[in-house]
Scaffold this motif. Structure first.
Motif, mmCIF file in Angstrom:
data_model
loop_
_atom_site.group_PDB
_atom_site.id
_atom_site.type_symbol
_atom_site.label_atom_id
_atom_site.label_comp_id
_atom_site.label_asym_id
_atom_site.label_seq_id
_atom_site.Cartn_x
_atom_site.Cartn_y
_atom_site.Cartn_z
ATOM 1 N N LYS A 164 41.242 144.340 -12.536
ATOM 2 C CA LYS A 164 42.659 144.463 -12.856
ATOM 3 C C LYS A 164 43.464 143.710 -11.800
ATOM 4 O O LYS A 164 42.967 143.427 -10.706
ATOM 5 N N ASP A 165 44.706 143.412 -12.127
ATOM 6 C CA ASP A 165 45.608 142.731 -11.193
ATOM 7 C C ASP A 165 44.976 141.459 -10.629
ATOM 8 O O ASP A 165 45.122 141.158 -9.434
ATOM 9 N N ALA A 166 44.258 140.729 -11.480
ATOM 10 C CA ALA A 166 43.662 139.438 -11.097
ATOM 11 C C ALA A 166 42.787 139.544 -9.856
ATOM 12 O O ALA A 166 42.742 138.640 -9.022
ATOM 13 N N GLN A 167 42.046 140.644 -9.756
ATOM 14 C CA GLN A 167 41.226 140.838 -8.566
ATOM 15 C C GLN A 167 40.210 139.725 -8.371
ATOM 16 O O GLN A 167 39.880 139.370 -7.236
ATOM 17 N N HIS A 168 39.712 139.137 -9.455
ATOM 18 C CA HIS A 168 38.676 138.112 -9.328
ATOM 19 C C HIS A 168 39.170 136.866 -8.594
ATOM 20 O O HIS A 168 38.371 136.064 -8.118
ATOM 21 N N TRP A 169 40.484 136.706 -8.466
ATOM 22 C CA TRP A 169 41.013 135.582 -7.692
ATOM 23 C C TRP A 169 40.794 135.786 -6.184
ATOM 24 O O TRP A 169 40.880 134.842 -5.412
ATOM 25 N N PHE A 170 40.524 137.008 -5.784
ATOM 26 C CA PHE A 170 40.422 137.332 -4.363
ATOM 27 C C PHE A 170 38.979 137.526 -3.903
ATOM 28 O O PHE A 170 38.750 137.953 -2.775
ATOM 29 N N THR A 171 38.009 137.255 -4.778
ATOM 30 C CA THR A 171 36.607 137.512 -4.435
ATOM 31 C C THR A 171 35.757 136.269 -4.666
ATOM 32 O O THR A 171 36.112 135.393 -5.460
ATOM 33 N N HIS A 172 34.620 136.224 -3.951
ATOM 34 C CA HIS A 172 33.675 135.112 -4.103
ATOM 35 C C HIS A 172 32.634 135.379 -5.191
ATOM 36 O O HIS A 172 32.176 134.470 -5.868
ATOM 37 N N TYR A 173 32.230 136.635 -5.289
ATOM 38 C CA TYR A 173 31.209 137.034 -6.256
ATOM 39 C C TYR A 173 31.779 138.153 -7.126
ATOM 40 O O TYR A 173 32.520 139.015 -6.640
ATOM 41 N N GLN A 174 31.400 138.123 -8.401
ATOM 42 C CA GLN A 174 31.804 139.191 -9.310
ATOM 43 C C GLN A 174 30.549 139.900 -9.844
ATOM 44 O O GLN A 174 29.488 139.293 -9.978
ATOM 45 N N LEU A 175 30.710 141.176 -10.132
ATOM 46 C CA LEU A 175 29.604 141.968 -10.663
ATOM 47 C C LEU A 175 29.141 141.412 -12.006
ATOM 48 O O LEU A 175 29.911 140.782 -12.738
ATOM 49 N N ALA A 176 27.889 141.672 -12.310
ATOM 50 C CA ALA A 176 27.398 141.367 -13.652
ATOM 51 C C ALA A 176 28.116 142.274 -14.654
ATOM 52 O O ALA A 176 28.457 143.415 -14.335
ATOM 53 N N PRO A 177 28.371 141.796 -15.859
ATOM 54 C CA PRO A 177 29.038 142.644 -16.853
ATOM 55 C C PRO A 177 28.281 143.955 -17.088
ATOM 56 O O PRO A 177 27.051 143.971 -17.108
ATOM 57 N N HIS A 178 29.021 145.008 -17.234
ATOM 58 C CA HIS A 178 28.441 146.331 -17.508
ATOM 59 C C HIS A 178 29.406 147.052 -18.444
ATOM 60 O O HIS A 178 30.175 147.907 -18.014
ATOM 61 N N PRO A 179 29.373 146.702 -19.718
ATOM 62 C CA PRO A 179 30.324 147.299 -20.663
ATOM 63 C C PRO A 179 30.181 148.812 -20.731
ATOM 64 O O PRO A 179 29.093 149.355 -20.653
ATOM 65 N N ARG A 180 31.316 149.475 -20.855
ATOM 66 C CA ARG A 180 31.366 150.922 -21.072
ATOM 67 C C ARG A 180 30.676 151.699 -19.960
ATOM 68 O O ARG A 180 29.969 152.679 -20.207
ATOM 69 N N ALA A 181 30.880 151.259 -18.739
ATOM 70 C CA ALA A 181 30.265 151.928 -17.590
ATOM 71 C C ALA A 181 31.121 153.092 -17.104
ATOM 72 O O ALA A 181 32.349 153.035 -17.117
ATOM 73 N N HIS A 182 30.462 154.137 -16.672
ATOM 74 C CA HIS A 182 31.133 155.222 -15.955
ATOM 75 C C HIS A 182 31.601 154.684 -14.604
ATOM 76 O O HIS A 182 31.021 153.752 -14.050
ATOM 77 N N VAL A 183 32.656 155.279 -14.058
ATOM 78 C CA VAL A 183 33.185 154.844 -12.758
ATOM 79 C C VAL A 183 32.108 154.876 -11.687
ATOM 80 O O VAL A 183 31.968 153.938 -10.889
ATOM 81 N N LEU A 184 31.309 155.935 -11.651
ATOM 82 C CA LEU A 184 30.253 156.041 -10.646
ATOM 83 C C LEU A 184 29.252 154.903 -10.801
ATOM 84 O O LEU A 184 28.795 154.331 -9.809
ATOM 85 N N GLY A 216 32.790 136.083 4.871
ATOM 86 C CA GLY A 216 32.551 134.958 3.980
ATOM 87 C C GLY A 216 32.067 135.365 2.616
ATOM 88 O O GLY A 216 31.888 134.527 1.741
ATOM 89 N N VAL A 217 31.852 136.681 2.422
ATOM 90 C CA VAL A 217 31.319 137.180 1.159
ATOM 91 C C VAL A 217 32.170 138.354 0.691
ATOM 92 O O VAL A 217 32.158 139.422 1.302
ATOM 93 N N ARG A 218 32.920 138.137 -0.377
ATOM 94 C CA ARG A 218 33.757 139.184 -0.963
ATOM 95 C C ARG A 218 33.263 139.428 -2.382
ATOM 96 O O ARG A 218 33.216 138.504 -3.196
ATOM 97 N N ILE A 219 32.894 140.657 -2.665
ATOM 98 C CA ILE A 219 32.369 141.021 -3.980
ATOM 99 C C ILE A 219 33.398 141.888 -4.701
ATOM 100 O O ILE A 219 33.906 142.858 -4.132
ATOM 101 N N GLY A 220 33.692 141.531 -5.937
ATOM 102 C CA GLY A 220 34.625 142.319 -6.741
ATOM 103 C C GLY A 220 34.096 142.534 -8.144
ATOM 104 O O GLY A 220 32.968 142.163 -8.483
ATOM 105 N N TYR A 221 34.925 143.114 -8.979
ATOM 106 C CA TYR A 221 34.531 143.426 -10.349
ATOM 107 C C TYR A 221 34.459 142.161 -11.202
ATOM 108 O O TYR A 221 35.101 141.150 -10.906
#
Length: 365
Positions: A119-139, A108-113
Motif C-alpha cells: 500500500k502507499d506505493a511501498q514497492h518504490w522504497f524497497t529493493h526486493y519484494q515478496l513472492a505473491p501470496h494471494p489471500r494470505a493471513h497477516v501472520l 543495501g537490502v530493503r525487503i517489502g511486500y
C-alpha cells in the motif's frame, strides 16, 4: 545498485510500528529468524504503545518511534542510528510515513511486500519484494519475509515476556477467581465499525456465570467510548458476575490477565491476537473484517464469522468478488452476529478436551 540478499545476516532491522495485534502476529517471524541465525542482532523499530506490550522480548533490541513526534522524531531516530548499518531491512509497515522513515536507515537490502499486498506505493522504497501470496493471513504475510531470506523452520513460537509486576497487577483484580475476559471495543477510530452490542455481551456474561461459574473481566482503554460501553454492560449484568477493569490496566497487565483467563472474547482488535500469542482460547467476533486474513491464527475455528453475510448485505457483492481484506464500513454490520453464535463458540472452547492449548503444541504456517 541492488545488493544481493545476505546468506547469513549479522544485523537485521525490522520496521513495524503498529498495531498491537499486528506486532503480536509478527513475533513468530522474529522467532524464526532467531532460530535460523541465533548469532544475528535483531533491531525492531516499533511504535510507543506496541513497545510497551513487547518490551523485554528476548534477543530483540527495540528502537521506539513515537508517531506523534512527526518528522522531528524521524530526524532524531536517524541521528541515533547514523553509525549503524543493517545487512537487511524488513519493511513490514505498509504506510507512507514508515517508508519515509526507512529512508534514513543505512542498508543495501530493503525487503517489502509484493505489489498486490503493498500500500502507499511501498514497492518504490524497497529493493526486493515478496513472492505473491494471494489471500494470505497477516501472520503468514510476515512469515513470507523470513521465507524470502531462506528460513525453513516456521514453527509458531511467541514466548511473550510477562513481568512479575504485571502478574501481580492481574492477580490484584481477580484473585484466584476463574474468569472469562471480554474486551468489548476495538480501537475507537473513524468508521471502524467493529464493536458488538452491550446487550450481546451481557447475555454471554450471564451464560458464563450461570453455566460455568465464571466471572467476566471487562478490559479496554480509557476512551469515553470504551468506558461508556463498559458501564452499559455492567448495568445489564449481575453485579457479582462482572469485574470492570476498563481503563485500569497497563498493557503488560492486560497481557497477564489474558494469560490467566479461561477464554477471551473480543472483536477484531489487539486482545484477540494477544490471546492467540499467550495460548489462551479466544472467540473472535468478525463481521466488518475478513477473518481469513485477520482472525486469531491458532483459534480460527472458533471465530464467529459474519463477514460473508456483511459483504452480501452491505456491499451487495459476493466475498470472492471484492478485494482481499476489504472492510465492510457499515455501522450495522456487527448486528449480524447473534448471541447464540457467540455462546456456541464459547461452549465449544470451554468444553474442549484439553481446555487450553498445550505448551508443547506447535503449528506449521
Amino acid at each position: 545498485m541492488k545488493h544481493p540478499l545476505p546468506a547469513q545476516p549479522r544485523h537485521i532491522a525490522v520496521l513495524r510500528l503498529s498495531a498491537l495485534g499486528d506486532v503480536c502476529n509478527l513475533v513468530p517471524t522474529v522467532r524464526a529468524l532467531q532460530r535460523q541465525w541465533p548469532e544475528a542482532r535483531i533491531t525492531w523499530i516499533i511504535g510507543k504503545a506496541e513497545h510497551s506490550l513487547l518490551a523485554g522480548l528476548s534477543g530483540v533490541e527495540f528502537i521506539v518511534y513515537d508517531k506523534a513526534s512527526g518528522f522531528a522524531g524521524m530526524r532524531r531516530l536517524w541521528r541515533e542510528l547514523s553509525d549503524t548499518h543493517f545487512d537487511v531491512l524488513l519493511h513490514m509497515q505498509q504506510a507512507l510515513r514508515a517508508s519515509v522513515l526507512s529512508l534514513g536507515f543505512k542498508t543495501g537490502v530493503r525487503i517489502g511486500y509484493d505489489k498486490a499486498r503493498a500500500k502507499d506505493a511501498q514497492h518504490w522504497f524497497t529493493h526486493y519484494q515478496l513472492a505473491p501470496h494471494p489471500r494470505a493471513h497477516v501472520l503468514e504475510s510476515f512469515l513470507d519475509f523470513a521465507r524470502l531470506l531462506g528460513v525453513e523452520d516456521f514453527t509458531l513460537e511467541w514466548n511473550l515476556p510477562v513481568p512479575a509486576e504485571a502478574i501481580e497487577e492481574a492477580a490484584a483484580l481477580t484473585g484466584d477467581t476463574p474468569y472469562l475476559l471480554i474486551s468489548p471495543c476495538a480501537n475507537p477510530r473513524l468508521r471502524n465499525f467493529r464493536n458488538w452490542s452491550a446487550e450481546g455481551y451481557a447475555a454471554v456474561i450471564e451464560h458464563a456465570w450461570t453455566q460455568y461459574g465464571l466471572k467476566t473481566v471487562l478490559s479496554g482503554g480509557g476512551s469515553t467510548q470504551e468506558r461508556e460501553m463498559g458501564e452499559r454492560i455492567v448495568a445489564l449484568s449481575h453485579a457479582e458476575a462482572v469485574i470492570d477493569a476498563i481503563g485500569s490496566t497497563t498493557l503488560k497487565g492486560l497481557l497477564a490477565l489474558i494469560g490467566r483467563a479461561r477464554a477471551v472474547i473480543a472483536p477484531d482488535s489487539g486482545p484477540v491476537h494477544m490471546a492467540n500469542a499467550m495460548g489462551t482460547p479466544v472467540v473472535g467476533l468478525f463481521a466488518t473484517t475478513n477473518p481469513d486474513r485477520a482472525a486469531p491464527y491458532r483459534w480460527r475455528d472458533y471465530v464467529v464469522n459474519r463477514y460473508p453475510d456483511a459483504v452480501r448485505t452491505y456491499l451487495h457483492r459476493e466475498p470472492d468478488e471484492i478485494h482481499w481484506g476489504q472492510r465492510v464500513r457499515h455501522a450495522d454490520a456487527m448486528t449480524l452476529i447473534r448471541i447464540e453464535d457467540v455462546i456456541g463458540q464459547l461452549d465449544a472452547l470451554l468444553t474442549r478436551p484439553n481446555g487450553r492449548k498445550q505448551e508443547d503444541e506447535t503449528d506449521e504456517a
